[in-house]
Design an enzyme around this catalytic site. Sequence first.
Site, short mmCIF file in Angstrom:
data_model
loop_
_atom_site.label_atom_id
_atom_site.label_comp_id
_atom_site.label_asym_id
_atom_site.label_seq_id
_atom_site.Cartn_x
_atom_site.Cartn_y
_atom_site.Cartn_z
N GLU A 1 82.48 46.32 70.91
CA GLU A 1 83.67 46.37 70.04
C GLU A 1 83.40 45.62 68.73
O GLU A 1 83.79 46.08 67.65
CB GLU A 1 84.87 45.76 70.77
CG GLU A 1 86.20 45.91 70.05
CD GLU A 1 86.61 47.36 69.80
OE1 GLU A 1 86.58 48.14 70.75
OE2 GLU A 1 86.94 47.70 68.65
N GLU B 1 82.42 49.97 61.19
CA GLU B 1 83.58 50.47 60.43
C GLU B 1 83.64 49.83 59.04
O GLU B 1 83.88 50.53 58.04
CB GLU B 1 84.87 50.16 61.19
CG GLU B 1 85.15 51.13 62.33
CD GLU B 1 86.42 50.79 63.10
OE1 GLU B 1 86.69 51.46 64.09
OE2 GLU B 1 87.14 49.85 62.69
N1 LIG Z 1 85.13 57.88 55.42
C1 LIG Z 1 85.31 58.76 56.42
N2 LIG Z 1 84.85 60.02 56.30
C2 LIG Z 1 85.01 60.93 57.28
N3 LIG Z 1 85.64 60.66 58.44
C3 LIG Z 1 86.12 59.42 58.63
C4 LIG Z 1 86.01 58.42 57.62
N4 LIG Z 1 86.62 57.28 58.09
C5 LIG Z 1 87.06 57.58 59.31
N5 LIG Z 1 86.78 58.85 59.65
C6 LIG Z 1 87.07 59.54 60.91
O1 LIG Z 1 88.46 59.75 61.08
C7 LIG Z 1 88.82 59.62 62.44
C8 LIG Z 1 89.90 58.57 62.57
O2 LIG Z 1 89.45 57.41 61.96
P1 LIG Z 1 90.41 56.17 61.69
O3 LIG Z 1 90.24 55.76 60.28
O4 LIG Z 1 91.76 56.47 62.23
O5 LIG Z 1 89.83 55.11 62.62
P2 LIG Z 1 88.58 54.25 62.37
O6 LIG Z 1 88.40 53.93 60.91
O7 LIG Z 1 87.42 54.96 63.05
O8 LIG Z 1 88.94 52.94 63.19
P3 LIG Z 1 90.22 51.98 63.00
O9 LIG Z 1 91.47 52.79 63.33
O10 LIG Z 1 89.99 50.89 64.01
O11 LIG Z 1 90.18 51.49 61.58
C9 LIG Z 1 87.54 59.27 63.19
O12 LIG Z 1 86.96 60.41 63.76
C10 LIG Z 1 86.64 58.70 62.10
O13 LIG Z 1 85.27 58.91 62.38
#
Ligand SMILES: Nc1ncnc2c1ncn2[C@@H]1O[C@H](COP(=O)(O)OP(=O)(O)OP(=O)(O)O)[C@@H](O)[C@H]1O
Length: 116
Positions: free
Chosen positions: A63, A70
């Site tokens: 984690e 991230e």
């Molecule tokens: N810059 C990016 N480009 C493309 N896809 C992304 C990007 N950032 C996040 N994602 C994708 O979007 C989906 C949701 O991501 P989200 O941002 O909700 O969560 P996270 O950034 O992975 O984690 P957290 O919610 O803990 O911040 C995931 O499949 C992630 O891989």
Amino acid sequence: MRRFLRSVAFAWAGVRASVRTEANMRLHLVAVVAVNAAGWLAGLSRTEWLAIVIAQGMVLGAELLNTAVEHVVDLASPGPHPLAKAAKDAAAGAVLVAAVMAVIVGLIVFGPHIVP
Ligand SMILES: Nc1ncnc2c1ncn2[C@@H]1O[C@H](COP(=O)(O)OP(=O)(O)OP(=O)(O)O)[C@@H](O)[C@H]1O
């Protein structure tokens, strides 16, 4: 020695930041407290504790690495990018694998204590 203590302080700050900002990290910590309380009540053997502690360490470590990935991805690619998605999903997958394995370890360890 001072340099080592400084490194430990920075690492501890990283753990605290992850707990503060990541809901999943807090969820894992609640699970750790619950499982350790159950282990204490069940009177686990030294070997059983070993398996539980290693499994918990794998999940918490995964984690923390997921949080690091991230942050780095958000820094390198603030906008959407397929590689950013691949990196974040792979890091999240590492947490998932560690968590599923930890549940299996929990079933193997606690199973005989619940159903002798
Ligand atoms: N810059 C990016 N480009 C493309 N896809 C992304 C990007 N950032 C996040 N994602 C994708 O979007 C989906 C949701 O991501 P989200 O941002 O909700 O969560 P996270 O950034 O992975 O984690 P957290 O919610 O803990 O911040 C995931 O499949 C992630 O891989």
